[in-house]
Design an enzyme around this catalytic site. Structure first.
Site, PDB file in Angstrom:
ATOM      1  N   ASP A 103       0.816  -1.221   0.000  1.00  0.00           N
ATOM      2  CA  ASP A 103       0.000   0.000   0.000  1.00  0.00           C
ATOM      3  C   ASP A 103       0.846   1.266   0.000  1.00  0.00           C
ATOM      4  O   ASP A 103       0.431   2.304   0.488  1.00  0.00           O
ATOM      5  CB  ASP A 103      -1.028  -0.002   1.144  1.00  0.00           C
ATOM      6  CG  ASP A 103      -0.455  -0.523   2.422  1.00  0.00           C
ATOM      7  OD1 ASP A 103      -1.219  -0.951   3.275  1.00  0.00           O
ATOM      8  OD2 ASP A 103       0.796  -0.504   2.553  1.00  0.00           O
ATOM      9  N   TRP A 134      40.141   1.008 -31.750  1.00  0.00           N
ATOM     10  CA  TRP A 134      41.103  -0.082 -31.917  1.00  0.00           C
ATOM     11  C   TRP A 134      42.381   0.248 -31.124  1.00  0.00           C
ATOM     12  O   TRP A 134      42.876   1.358 -31.173  1.00  0.00           O
ATOM     13  CB  TRP A 134      41.435  -0.283 -33.405  1.00  0.00           C
ATOM     14  CG  TRP A 134      42.483  -1.334 -33.589  1.00  0.00           C
ATOM     15  CD1 TRP A 134      42.309  -2.681 -33.509  1.00  0.00           C
ATOM     16  CD2 TRP A 134      43.871  -1.123 -33.840  1.00  0.00           C
ATOM     17  NE1 TRP A 134      43.506  -3.329 -33.687  1.00  0.00           N
ATOM     18  CE2 TRP A 134      44.488  -2.396 -33.897  1.00  0.00           C
ATOM     19  CE3 TRP A 134      44.661   0.018 -34.005  1.00  0.00           C
ATOM     20  CZ2 TRP A 134      45.843  -2.571 -34.123  1.00  0.00           C
ATOM     21  CZ3 TRP A 134      46.024  -0.151 -34.235  1.00  0.00           C
ATOM     22  CH2 TRP A 134      46.599  -1.435 -34.302  1.00  0.00           C
ATOM     23  N   ARG A 189      39.992  -3.541 -43.799  1.00  0.00           N
ATOM     24  CA  ARG A 189      41.180  -4.395 -43.721  1.00  0.00           C
ATOM     25  C   ARG A 189      41.177  -5.370 -44.912  1.00  0.00           C
ATOM     26  O   ARG A 189      41.445  -6.553 -44.774  1.00  0.00           O
ATOM     27  CB  ARG A 189      41.230  -5.178 -42.405  1.00  0.00           C
ATOM     28  CG  ARG A 189      42.647  -5.580 -42.016  1.00  0.00           C
ATOM     29  CD  ARG A 189      42.701  -6.640 -40.941  1.00  0.00           C
ATOM     30  NE  ARG A 189      44.076  -6.839 -40.500  1.00  0.00           N
ATOM     31  CZ  ARG A 189      44.529  -7.971 -39.989  1.00  0.00           C
ATOM     32  NH1 ARG A 189      43.733  -9.004 -39.818  1.00  0.00           N
ATOM     33  NH2 ARG A 189      45.770  -8.072 -39.607  1.00  0.00           N
ATOM     34  N   LYS A 248      41.939 -19.537 -31.792  1.00  0.00           N
ATOM     35  CA  LYS A 248      41.788 -18.084 -31.640  1.00  0.00           C
ATOM     36  C   LYS A 248      40.824 -17.630 -32.726  1.00  0.00           C
ATOM     37  O   LYS A 248      41.137 -17.726 -33.905  1.00  0.00           O
ATOM     38  CB  LYS A 248      43.155 -17.406 -31.793  1.00  0.00           C
ATOM     39  CG  LYS A 248      43.091 -15.882 -31.829  1.00  0.00           C
ATOM     40  CD  LYS A 248      44.488 -15.265 -31.794  1.00  0.00           C
ATOM     41  CE  LYS A 248      44.429 -13.750 -31.941  1.00  0.00           C
ATOM     42  NZ  LYS A 248      45.728 -13.102 -31.786  1.00  0.00           N
ATOM     43  N   TRP A 249      39.629 -17.190 -32.343  1.00  0.00           N
ATOM     44  CA  TRP A 249      38.564 -16.823 -33.295  1.00  0.00           C
ATOM     45  C   TRP A 249      38.561 -15.302 -33.437  1.00  0.00           C
ATOM     46  O   TRP A 249      38.197 -14.599 -32.507  1.00  0.00           O
ATOM     47  CB  TRP A 249      37.221 -17.323 -32.768  1.00  0.00           C
ATOM     48  CG  TRP A 249      36.034 -17.067 -33.631  1.00  0.00           C
ATOM     49  CD1 TRP A 249      35.627 -15.872 -34.167  1.00  0.00           C
ATOM     50  CD2 TRP A 249      35.045 -18.021 -34.053  1.00  0.00           C
ATOM     51  NE1 TRP A 249      34.482 -16.020 -34.890  1.00  0.00           N
ATOM     52  CE2 TRP A 249      34.100 -17.331 -34.834  1.00  0.00           C
ATOM     53  CE3 TRP A 249      34.871 -19.395 -33.845  1.00  0.00           C
ATOM     54  CZ2 TRP A 249      32.982 -17.963 -35.402  1.00  0.00           C
ATOM     55  CZ3 TRP A 249      33.766 -20.014 -34.409  1.00  0.00           C
ATOM     56  CH2 TRP A 249      32.837 -19.310 -35.183  1.00  0.00           C
ATOM     57  N   ASP A 250      38.927 -14.846 -34.609  1.00  0.00           N
ATOM     58  CA  ASP A 250      39.049 -13.404 -34.829  1.00  0.00           C
ATOM     59  C   ASP A 250      37.884 -12.882 -35.669  1.00  0.00           C
ATOM     60  O   ASP A 250      37.171 -13.661 -36.313  1.00  0.00           O
ATOM     61  CB  ASP A 250      40.379 -13.144 -35.558  1.00  0.00           C
ATOM     62  CG  ASP A 250      41.044 -11.856 -35.120  1.00  0.00           C
ATOM     63  OD1 ASP A 250      40.325 -10.954 -34.650  1.00  0.00           O
ATOM     64  OD2 ASP A 250      42.270 -11.757 -35.260  1.00  0.00           O
ATOM     65  N   ASN A 293      37.689  -9.222 -37.840  1.00  0.00           N
ATOM     66  CA  ASN A 293      38.410  -7.959 -37.989  1.00  0.00           C
ATOM     67  C   ASN A 293      37.719  -6.874 -38.802  1.00  0.00           C
ATOM     68  O   ASN A 293      38.379  -6.044 -39.407  1.00  0.00           O
ATOM     69  CB  ASN A 293      39.786  -8.246 -38.605  1.00  0.00           C
ATOM     70  CG  ASN A 293      40.745  -8.806 -37.580  1.00  0.00           C
ATOM     71  OD1 ASN A 293      40.884  -8.250 -36.494  1.00  0.00           O
ATOM     72  ND2 ASN A 293      41.386  -9.912 -37.897  1.00  0.00           N
ATOM     73  N   CYS A 310      38.500 -13.098 -30.034  1.00  0.00           N
ATOM     74  CA  CYS A 310      39.280 -11.944 -30.463  1.00  0.00           C
ATOM     75  C   CYS A 310      38.484 -11.251 -31.550  1.00  0.00           C
ATOM     76  O   CYS A 310      37.823 -11.901 -32.351  1.00  0.00           O
ATOM     77  CB  CYS A 310      40.618 -12.413 -31.008  1.00  0.00           C
ATOM     78  SG  CYS A 310      41.633 -11.091 -31.660  1.00  0.00           S
ATOM     79  N   ASP A 347      44.579  -5.283 -29.267  1.00  0.00           N
ATOM     80  CA  ASP A 347      45.788  -5.494 -30.066  1.00  0.00           C
ATOM     81  C   ASP A 347      46.939  -4.646 -29.550  1.00  0.00           C
ATOM     82  O   ASP A 347      48.068  -4.790 -30.014  1.00  0.00           O
ATOM     83  CB  ASP A 347      45.530  -5.129 -31.538  1.00  0.00           C
ATOM     84  CG  ASP A 347      44.980  -6.316 -32.309  1.00  0.00           C
ATOM     85  OD1 ASP A 347      44.986  -7.431 -31.762  1.00  0.00           O
ATOM     86  OD2 ASP A 347      44.536  -6.116 -33.457  1.00  0.00           O
TER      87      ASP A 347
HETATM   88  C1  GLA Z   1      43.770  -9.167 -35.383  1.00  0.00           C
HETATM   89  C2  GLA Z   1      44.067  -9.769 -34.033  1.00  0.00           C
HETATM   90  C3  GLA Z   1      45.554  -9.972 -33.857  1.00  0.00           C
HETATM   91  C4  GLA Z   1      46.055 -10.874 -34.947  1.00  0.00           C
HETATM   92  C5  GLA Z   1      45.683 -10.312 -36.313  1.00  0.00           C
HETATM   93  C6  GLA Z   1      46.000 -11.289 -37.401  1.00  0.00           C
HETATM   94  O1  GLA Z   1      44.255  -7.887 -35.477  1.00  0.00           O
HETATM   95  O2  GLA Z   1      43.543  -8.968 -33.012  1.00  0.00           O
HETATM   96  O3  GLA Z   1      45.844 -10.521 -32.596  1.00  0.00           O
HETATM   97  O4  GLA Z   1      45.502 -12.161 -34.781  1.00  0.00           O
HETATM   98  O5  GLA Z   1      44.308  -9.990 -36.403  1.00  0.00           O
HETATM   99  O6  GLA Z   1      45.663 -10.817 -38.633  1.00  0.00           O
END
Ligand code: GLA
Length: 734
Positions: free
Chosen positions: A62, A189, A436, A470-472, A474, A520, A542
């Site tokens: 209330d 970046w 890139r 490591k899976w990027d 960019n 990544c 980076d």
């Molecule tokens: C990105 C990643 C880096 C490296 C480059 C490779 O910039 O952050 O660590 O792996 O790509 O092209």
């Protein structure tokens, strides 16, 4: 049994009858925190309280709010305000019904609570439109021990035709205080997670991303909101939220004319109208919320505990020390370059070698960033014996082996781009803008999802000795559009891309639960809980320059734990900034996260070699404290005194490690002082300085024993006053 009886009595007590209508209190509780709503059938659900647990919850039934709910809806805090009635603030929901009506009025339709396990309780509050068959379920999961509450929403309808969903937030938090200070994380970046704190003024402050991919590079979907003054480490009321979503997001902070703040968080509605068919469900991602009455230190510890247990892969296991090939070799290597790096890495005591970019592509060899992406076959010229040879070589050296991929992307110069132009994200006939030198694959398309999964699957299947990926990613999205989605659903792209990505992640994790995956995205472009769930760690930036990393890791570790923060020692002068820094400083910074190296190991010679090998040995000793312990921040690098310091303390308070850094020249008479935190005041601790050359200790009490009480009340001082001086202290209970 007694608890059950009490709970039933309590529930009965907090349902009272107002003018023949049953009014309820709905509580979403953790061990220490609670969110409280009141609700009556067919009325709006009122957001009453969010903070520390309290007694006398039934008083909310209330509680009077100024104004009448039916005439001043805009001043009443709702659980999930929709655009309609007298509500003119930023709504959580805005949709257009199939008859063209623009408004909605969401009212209470019931709630249910379920115990998911001993630590997780789910509460679903069901809302429905007063007139239309539109339904919204608000789902909370309360993590008892970690004091985290996640909130998400699901919408569906039974209208005859499509409903246009224009705004669909995950959560709405109303607050009322004298003033509000917002901390958010700006970046770019190589300079991600830069902390900014500002006093909010009337109007709307928005933190958002429209990039689709790499969404956390310019801003992060996490915030801290401090009441009545800037946030402090160990005092003051602070609220925090972090959206678990790998796509466009929007966090908006609206300070209205009554002095109330409404925080609306969720997917970004920008260019994202969703045409929802009858019976179809649309889900908003989870907003991960917490609160502390004692400053932001507790906020971070809540998130870290929760993340290690629920929001990352293998958060309860120690993560290995890595040598990553990128800054040591870039694209220019052959088999011998790589095996030499492994030989040297093994000598240092490194535990895993990761082969970065540059290993694939034959017709369009990946010798630079301008070709080969998409063609995931080993480059025969560089690596004639293939990846299995390298993976076996690593394992024979006592190293684990990992490899880099960027499966969502394609270079125009690749076999894939020529074969599948329809897979590329593009805006009709407009130019596909490269970034890139690459384009983005359209993950809203199931065929692309299959391709991305297959890429992962094929790469991992090259050798049973591959244990890390490591899976990027960019680039981000521009000139958006999908050849797969129909013309009428192009605005679904942002949502469907993320769902497609999560489909792939789900399939990968179902097949490969043990593999480690680094998240990544040009460094820190995907630092959020939606994607982290499927990964073991981020590559936070980076930028490997130790001085900059102090700031980047400070911001990252406000929400995300050290165990998930890849943190590598690189060469001097630094490749990104040209800055020179002693090896000790570079190690002292990298050792406060998941330690690794990002350089050519053969270049570390003589005394430096001894130092590095020793530091790696010492990291193995402190690793459980850093990776699994509690973080206590002592001095922020953002404070104007240009020192920085923090500690990790093991859960049993038996071991702790302190890191301290000097960021500039402090003169001869000013010295570093700090009081320690998180120790047991009743116990004695021996302090041993690590990473120190004989005779060069910066701590007067090296090797001595102090009481926890002394260390936390009187504190210590360190002789670190020059730029890039630093110290690491191991503090062990006697
Ligand atoms: C990105 C990643 C880096 C490296 C480059 C490779 O910039 O952050 O660590 O792996 O790509 O092209």
């Amino acid at each position: 049994m007694r608890t059950v009886v009490f709970s039933i009595l309590f529930l009965l007590l907090i349902q009272i009858n107002i003018q023949g209508q049953s009014k309820e209190v709905i509580q979403v509780e953790t061990n220490d925190l609670t969110m409280i709503f009141t609700a009556s059938q067919n009325e709006k659900v009122i957001f009453q309280y969010w903070g520390n647990k309290l007694d006398g919850v039934s008083s909310f039934l209330d509680r009077k709010v100024k104004g009448q709910p039916d005439t001043n809806d805009d001043f009443i805090s709702q659980l999930y305000p929709a655009y309609g009635g007298r509500y003119y603030l930023n709504p959580a929901l805005k949709l257009t019904h199939d008859d063209g009506v623009l408004t909605s009025e969401l009212v209470y339709a019931g709630s249910r609570t379920k115990t998911l396990d001993s630590n997780k309780k789910e509460t679903v509050v069901s809302l429905k439109d007063k007139l239309y068959p539109v339904y919204v379920d608000i789902r909370f999961v309360a993590y008892q021990k970690e004091n985290i509450i996640t909130q998400s929403a699901t919408i569906y309808h039974n209208e005859k035709n499509t409903v246009k969903v224009e705004n669909f937030a995950s959560s709405y938090i109303p607050l009322h205080a004298e003033s509000y200070y917002l901390t958010h994380f700006n970046g770019t970046w190589a300079a991600e997670m830069q902390m900014e704190e500002e006093a909010l003024t009337h109007g709307i402050k928005v933190v958002e991303s429209k990039k689709g991919v790499r969404t956390t590079q310019s801003e992060n979907p996490s915030f801290i909101l401090s009441l009545n003054g800037p946030s402090k480490e160990d005092s003051g009321e602070v609220y925090a939220g972090s959206l678990a979503w790998s796509g466009n997001y929007k966090l908006s902070f609206e300070l209205d004319e009554t002095g109330k703040l409404g925080i609306t968080s969720g997917m970004n509605p920008f260019a994202s109208t969703f045409y929802l068919k009858p019976e179809q469900k649309l889900e908003a991602p989870e907003m991960v919320l917490t609160y502390s009455a004692n400053g932001i230190g507790q906020i971070s510890r809540n998130y870290h505990d929760w993340a290690r247990k629920y929001a990352m892969a293998h958060g309860d296991q120690l993560h290995p020390i890595i040598l990553n090939s990128w800054e040591g070799a870039y694209f220019t290597f052959d088999e011998k370059t790589i095996t030499d790096m492994m030989d040297n890495a093994a000598k240092f005591g490194v535990e895993m070698f990761v082969l970065d970019d540059g290993w694939f592509g034959n017709k369009y060899p990946r010798n630079g960033d301008n070709a080969g992406l998409g063609d995931w076959q080993t480059n025969k010229k560089k690596l004639p014996r293939g990846i299995p040879y390298l993976a076996d070589y690593a394992v024979n050296k006592g190293l684990k082996f990992g490899i880099w991929i960027e499966p969502e992307m394609v270079n125009p110069d690749s076999e894939l781009a020529k074969k599948h132009p329809e897979w590329i994200v593009k805006s009709g006939k407009r130019d596909i803008l490269p970034m890139r030198n690459q384009w983005l694959l359209d993950l809203s398309n199931p065929a692309v999802q299959d391709f991305v999964f297959k890429t992962f699957d094929d790469v991992v299947s090259m050798s049973p000795n591959i244990s890390y990926i490591k899976w990027d990613a960019n680039r981000h999205v521009d000139n958006v559009g999908s050849d797969y989605l129909p013309a009428s659903e192009q605005t679904h792209f942002w949502y469907e891309y993320v769902k497609g990505l999560y489909n792939v992640y789900e399939k990968i994790r179902a097949k490969y639960p043990d593999i480690q995956i680094q998240l990544c995205s040009s460094g820190g472009g995907r630092v959020e809980f939606g994607a982290l769930k499927y990964h073991d760690e981020f590559w936070a930036s980076d930028n490997t320059n130790a001085l900059d990393r102090i700031f980047i890791q400070y911001g990252t570790n406000l929400f995300f734990p050290a165990i998930a923060t890849g943190s590598h020692v690189s060469t001097s002068p630094n490749h990104q900034t040209g800055m020179m820094a002693p090896l000790k400083f570079r190690f002292d910074v990298a050792m406060s996260g998941r330690l690794g190296m990002e350089l050519q190991p053969k270049d570390i010679q003589g005394d430096e070699y001894e130092f590095a090998a020793n530091a790696i040995k010492d990291y193995k000793q402190i690793r459980p404290i850093v990776q699994l312990g509690d973080l206590y921040r002592l001095i922020s690098p953002y404070d104007k005194n240009d020192w920085a310091s923090h500690m990790y303390v093991s859960k049993d308070k038996k071991q702790s490690v302190l890191f301290a850094y000097s960021l500039k020249y402090h003169g001869r008479t000013t010295y570093f002082e700090t009081k320690l935190k998180g120790l047991d005041p009743t116990k004695n601790y021996k302090i041993t300085e690590l990473n120190v050359k004989p005779g060069q200790s910066s701590f007067y009490g090296n090797g001595q024993t102090f009481s926890g009480d002394y260390l936390m009340k009187a504190g210590i001082n360190l002789n670190i006053g020059n730029p890039f001086d630093s110290a690491v202290l191991l503090i062990s209970q006697e």
